[in-house]
Design an enzyme around this catalytic site. Structure first.
Site, PDB file in Angstrom:
ATOM      1  CE  LYS A  53     -32.380 -13.629 -32.186  1.00 16.70           C
ATOM      2  NZ  LYS A  53     -33.838 -13.571 -32.006  1.00 16.70           N
ATOM      3  CD  GLN A  97     -36.530 -13.464 -34.481  1.00 22.05           C
ATOM      4  OE1 GLN A  97     -35.718 -14.165 -33.899  1.00 22.05           O
ATOM      5  NE2 GLN A  97     -36.612 -12.173 -34.269  1.00 22.05           N
ATOM      6  CG  ASP A 120     -36.648 -15.668 -27.160  1.00 26.08           C
ATOM      7  OD1 ASP A 120     -35.696 -14.879 -27.237  1.00 26.08           O
ATOM      8  OD2 ASP A 120     -37.218 -16.172 -28.150  1.00 26.08           O
TER       9      ASP A 120
HETATM   10  N1  GUN Z   1     -38.417 -10.497 -32.089  1.00 24.62           N
HETATM   11  C1  GUN Z   1     -37.819  -9.347 -31.680  1.00 24.62           C
HETATM   12  N2  GUN Z   1     -36.986  -9.595 -30.651  1.00 24.62           N
HETATM   13  C2  GUN Z   1     -37.053 -10.915 -30.396  1.00 24.62           C
HETATM   14  C3  GUN Z   1     -36.406 -11.755 -29.461  1.00 24.62           C
HETATM   15  O1  GUN Z   1     -35.608 -11.340 -28.608  1.00 24.62           O
HETATM   16  N3  GUN Z   1     -36.734 -13.077 -29.541  1.00 24.62           N
HETATM   17  C4  GUN Z   1     -37.624 -13.551 -30.435  1.00 24.62           C
HETATM   18  N4  GUN Z   1     -37.893 -14.854 -30.408  1.00 24.62           N
HETATM   19  N5  GUN Z   1     -38.242 -12.799 -31.315  1.00 24.62           N
HETATM   20  C5  GUN Z   1     -37.949 -11.480 -31.298  1.00 24.62           C
END
Ligand code: GUN
Length: 285
Positions: A53, A97, A120
């Site tokens: 990311k 995350q 998100d």
């Molecule tokens: N953990 C697994 N997929 C995601 C996601 O799309 N966003 C976040 N913040 N955590 C995750």
């Protein structure tokens, strides 16, 4: 292999290129997009995702701010950080995350994020907006899946769409997005009876269950579009999806690979949401 490959690598590169140009134009208007990425503990998979990311941000011109906290961080400390990011004007998007360590309640943390910075789209405010069909932020993984279906050229309207998995992150919002595109939706889960038969009805099959190579060719109607959201590490370290790729590719019309399918799309959609957040918060457009 009979199926055509739906490459998330290719489609996401196109989207990132468009965003890069948009970000250059935004800069001319004095808008700089910023994303805070919060990781707690040292889960290896989370570290890989967070790095990807940050790299995507750097490549297209989004400022990223990493907050790597120790496994022992308390819920109160994490809440303090989220609150300070909520009021930090350089931060347009906040990404915490998941999963978080067991002593931290994920729902409490998600609820603390300002919905206008919730890139998100996990906050109940944004989840509700997705349900209604009037939303600012796309749920990243489901939105990435929609882009890949679009790439296939296969019309969703009126089609039998089967989503396997009912998580808040993928299955449920995926069902909503397919519904907004006028698909007929079935959501399957661990208690579904005759899963194989239900999957075989699908013109469009989206699989997000987290079980390596679970969906074999017997689950797939000839000519179906198969989208694999899974990411599983086999004992031999090989990364595979929830779909048995080789054999399903013999019967499907379109199929996504793992890696290089949905994964890069999720990140592209996160970038898109961050750009949108920056524009909305600037009040300029
Ligand atoms: N953990 C697994 N997929 C995601 C996601 O799309 N966003 C976040 N913040 N955590 C995750």
């Amino acid at each position: 292999m009979g199926a055509e490959l739906l490459s998330g690598k290719v489609v996401s590169a196109k989207i990132r290129e468009e965003l890069k140009i948009e970000l250059i134009n935004m800069k001319k208007d004095g808008i700089i997009a910023g994303l805070a990425v919060v990781i707690v503990g040292d889960d290896a998979a989370s570290r890989v995702y967070v790095n990807a990311k940050k790299k995507a941000c750097a490549e297209i011109g989004i400022e990223s701010y990493e907050y790597a906290l120790s496994e022992e961080t308390s819920q109160a400390e994490l809440l303090d950080l989220v609150n300070s990011l909520n009021s930090n004007n350089k931060v347009n998007g906040i990404l915490v995350q998941l999963p978080l360590p067991k002593h931290i309640d994920e729902e409490t943390i998600i609820n603390a994020i300002n919905p206008s910075k919730d890139v998100d789209a996990f906050h109940p405010h944004n989840v509700g907006k997705i349900m209604i069909g009037n939303y600012d932020f796309l749920p990243c993984t489901p939105a990435g899946v929609m882009e890949l279906i679009k790439e296939s050229g296969v019309e969703i309207s009126g089609k039998e769409c089967v989503v396997v998995g009912r998580s808040n992150i993928v299955g449920k919002p995926q069902a909503m997005l397919l519904l907004h595109s006028n698909g007929t939706i079935t959501v399957c889960h661990s208690r579904t009876r005759d899963l194989k038969e239900v999957c075989r009805r699908a013109d469009i099959l989206v699989v997000a269950i987290g079980k390596a190579e679970f969906v074999t060719k017997e689950y797939v109607k000839p000519g179906a579009v198969v989208i694999d959201v899974g990411m599983n590490r086999l004992e031999n370290k090989k990364l595979v999806g929830d779909v048995a790729f080789e054999e399903v590719a013999e019967v499907a019309s379109y199929i996504t690979p793992v890696p290089g399918g949905v994964g890069p799309m999720t990140i592209a959609m996160l970038m898109k949401n961050t750009v949108k957040a920056a524009i909305l918060q600037s009040g300029k457009k």
